[in-house]
Scaffold this motif. Sequence first.
Motif, short mmCIF file in Angstrom:
data_model
loop_
_atom_site.label_atom_id
_atom_site.label_comp_id
_atom_site.label_asym_id
_atom_site.label_seq_id
_atom_site.Cartn_x
_atom_site.Cartn_y
_atom_site.Cartn_z
N THR A 60 63.08 67.89 39.95
CA THR A 60 62.60 67.06 41.00
C THR A 60 61.47 66.12 40.65
O THR A 60 60.93 66.24 39.50
N GLY A 61 61.26 65.13 41.64
CA GLY A 61 60.18 64.19 41.11
C GLY A 61 60.85 63.38 39.89
O GLY A 61 62.06 62.95 39.89
N HIS A 118 52.25 63.08 29.53
CA HIS A 118 51.36 62.46 30.28
C HIS A 118 51.34 62.92 31.79
O HIS A 118 50.93 62.55 32.42
N ALA A 119 52.35 64.04 31.84
CA ALA A 119 52.59 64.20 33.37
C ALA A 119 51.27 64.51 34.05
O ALA A 119 50.60 65.35 33.56
N PHE A 120 51.26 64.12 35.50
CA PHE A 120 50.03 64.28 35.93
C PHE A 120 50.47 64.53 37.33
O PHE A 120 51.92 64.28 37.72
N ALA A 121 49.55 64.75 38.54
CA ALA A 121 50.14 65.29 39.95
C ALA A 121 51.19 64.36 40.33
O ALA A 121 52.14 64.86 40.91
N LEU A 176 52.33 56.06 35.82
CA LEU A 176 51.28 55.71 34.71
C LEU A 176 50.97 54.21 35.00
O LEU A 176 49.87 53.64 34.59
N THR A 177 52.16 53.31 35.44
CA THR A 177 51.96 52.05 35.56
C THR A 177 51.33 51.60 36.96
O THR A 177 51.28 50.39 37.13
N THR A 192 47.25 55.00 40.83
CA THR A 192 47.37 56.56 40.69
C THR A 192 46.93 57.01 39.02
O THR A 192 46.45 57.90 39.02
N ALA A 193 47.23 56.13 38.34
CA ALA A 193 47.13 56.18 36.63
C ALA A 193 45.80 56.38 36.53
O ALA A 193 44.76 55.64 36.74
#
Lengths: 323, 299, 325
Positions: A277-278, A287-290, A310-311, A315-316
């Motif tokens: 998912t996601g 680099h995965a984050f919330a 990230l872009t 949020t990044a």
Amino acid sequence: MNTPARLSFTDVEVEYRSRGRGRVRAVAGVSLEVSPGQIVGLVGESGCGKSTLARAAVGLSAPSAGTVEYAGRPVTPLGWRPRSGAEVGLQMVFQNPYASLNPRRTIGSQLLDGVPAAVTGSARRARVHELLERVAMPTSAAQRYPHQFSGGQRQRLAIARALAPEPRMIIADEPVTALDASSQAQVVNLLVGLVRDLDMGMLFISHDLALVHEIADVTAVMYLGRIVEAAPTRELWREPRHPYTRALIDAVPQIGPTPRLPAILAGEVPDPANAPTGCRFRPRCPHAFAPCGEQPPTVDLGDRSVACWLTDSATAPTVARSL
Amino acid sequence: MTTLADPKAERALGRRRWLGRLRGGSTSRPVWRQPITVVALTILGGWLLLALLADVLAPYDPLAQSPDTYASPSGAHWFGTDSLGRDIFSRVVHGARLSIPLALAIVSLALLVGGLLGLVAGYVGRFVDEALMRLTDLVFAFPQIILAMAVTAAFGPNTRNAVLALVIVSWPVYARVIRSAVLSMRGDDYLNAARLLGVGPIRALRRDVLPNSIGPAIVLATLELGNAVLLLAALSFLGLGPRPPAAEWGSMVALGAQDLSMWWVSVFPGLAILTVVMAFNVLGDALRDRLDPRYTKGR
Amino acid sequence: MAPLLDVDSLAVTLPSPRGPLPILHDVSLTVDEGELVGIAGESGCGKSLTAQTLLGLLPPGAAVTGSARYAGTELLGLDARGWQRVRGAGIAMVFQDPSAALHPMLTVGRQLTEHMRVHLRMDRRAAGRRAVELLDQVRIPDPERALRAYPHQFSGGMRQRVAIAIALAARPRLLIADEPTTALDVTVQAGILALLERLRAETGLAVAFITHDLGVLSALTTRGYIFYAGRVVETGPTGSLLTAPTHPYTAALLGARPHGTQTGATLRPIPGAPPAPGEAPPGCPFQPRCGYAEPSCGEAPPPLTPAGVDRSVACVVRPHLEVAA
């Protein structure tokens, strides 16, 4: 872009039914454009859906959602009618030149299949000879059978056949994967030359990043049914913005004065039937984050588009900005 | 996706090795020149000659009765005579004229019907395929001879109906073979390539699908020729084939079976059936090895 | 110190319906203990046949001359039992298609332990323990569970790891890897390459890596051999071999491949095709396709002669070569 796209995908999805796995969405929403005279490279690893997309592009299978348009008109999936004259301008070069030519018919007869009906009489044979010359094969090849040629020669003959109806757009699905180094270069140069000379468009599908880097004007990177990044090839290589693009580029073994192992990407491509998912790259992404628990939108950044949180400046985290 | 080797070629190589082993290694002769095939061809050639020259070769009229009943084989009657005093040698020779062409007719008609239906089933797929395949299942569910008997009995026992009955019981096997050949190549890219060039489905069927799928069915047909001779003989034996007094091998065997102490009455026509059936079978085997493109068309 | 593997003037001729076909000519190569050696060339150049020769896997009727010594033992002319001792415990092999080396109906554990019980005469429990160790060594997650799985339950990359684990089961000192990553994706390939390098560093395993990809050759190996039409045409330390080739064929191979360094450059194909076995021209086999050929090239196949530090080349012209990369 002021020229209208010759081939365009809009939110294309392709599903197939698989025994024991139910419905598998091999292509999960792809938008992409190819303009006249342009080579768009589509790269990705096995199972990413690039070949499925290629087949949907020419109408060998029907998309379950979204549209594929050629010259402004939706591509009709192949059915009981012969392909219409307009759509014959959309042609495909297949991966395996041993399976894409009929072993029991002469090369000439197979090329004639594509020569427009408007060409009649002796002009038809002349057209066949012209096509063979175009792919640097002797005209005597017309009377011979596929098994009398090597893999590289067969692929050139298959290209000649695709050129018979004077196509405006070519989908090349891994056209050189089955070939040796010598013939690979010959076939690639032939395809590139044709696109430039005839102002065709070409969607060049390959798992070979270095090759796509060499020839494509625009490169699109596909992962698990989605395009994660698309950009002019030069920019994409200079500064990849999606972590998967970065990983792919780093995994290509390079020639250098000392041995240097390519970088490793953790994990494996998941089964498309059980896609995460996601963001689909999340489980493998360094680099995965919330925010990655949500599917990232495809963001247009001028001449490139990226689907990665990230872009998104909102949020990044700043550390991850440059990959 | 990234393999260099061509899987089809690999399979062909595997098969070639298998065949090689079957025939005792690469040093053995090509199938076509193997002694057993030559023998089979000679036998069939001989029968063909006998059938053509039956009028000249047969010493008696095959239908002519004589008081000399149940004569054992002798100089006058090489194969003896039957209950009506008819010369068995003459009847066997004339029987070739009946049995072999009828078998050919049965097999070609079944191949035509089964082939067309199989082609359509395989290419169109979906419900057409489903319907046709259930129909073949229906035919397969009965023993061939029982179904053939039922059909002939319903239409009336004569030669034409026997042939029709045998076509009805034997087309499904061709349909199945052609269908599976078509299915295995339906995804082949040369077919896709032709369709993308604007070749219509009918033309694609005729030029790209049929030539690549007919091979196995032709081989099967050769093997089935023997079977057709047998079935026809069986129908005649049961009195459902060519009407007496026609010289048909099956009815001749039936006649002799009434009293086996006159062994020659059924043994000689039986031998005729045996040789023809075996010759066709050997030929079918040879043809299979020969026609298989993966075997003959080397790279 | 004598090399672990020392192949000298190896020539192999295979039978064919049209008479004997010479496939390998005068091949000499060495692999040292704990060394990563690359063998590169196009399909049909004889690189895989070299591997088959070293494992005693040639088809019946093959004629072999020359010498191939492994750890001091002459391999050529070994009987079946001699080969049995060398294979597995001395020289092991992994292939392009791992499925070919794995039995589809047996569990991974069974295939691993079988091997050890035959070659190392281990009992069931010791073999089981070692199997777990091996799977751990090739980085298969959850080795205990993997032992009970069947090959088809693994991905291509994982299958290749299992095949490597099986090859390593009897503690060979030399692993011949024949295009083990060709069928794999680049990210998976990177993992296998790293695994081989780690095995070399940790256990002193020597690897002869056969590939058609010069990038892989450069990334992994320290010394390389370039094959063409059944001959070694150039050899040397991989770095200098590929950045400063001296044989026109090596340079041509480099020119024909995408370098991944620039956009819009065209590839430079090698004209023509490699000769089929038995149809090589007299003299240098590359001469008909070579842009630098001189009349003398047609006389005799040039021998491999020293050229620079640890390097040899089989070319009499020795032209100045421009390298694209």
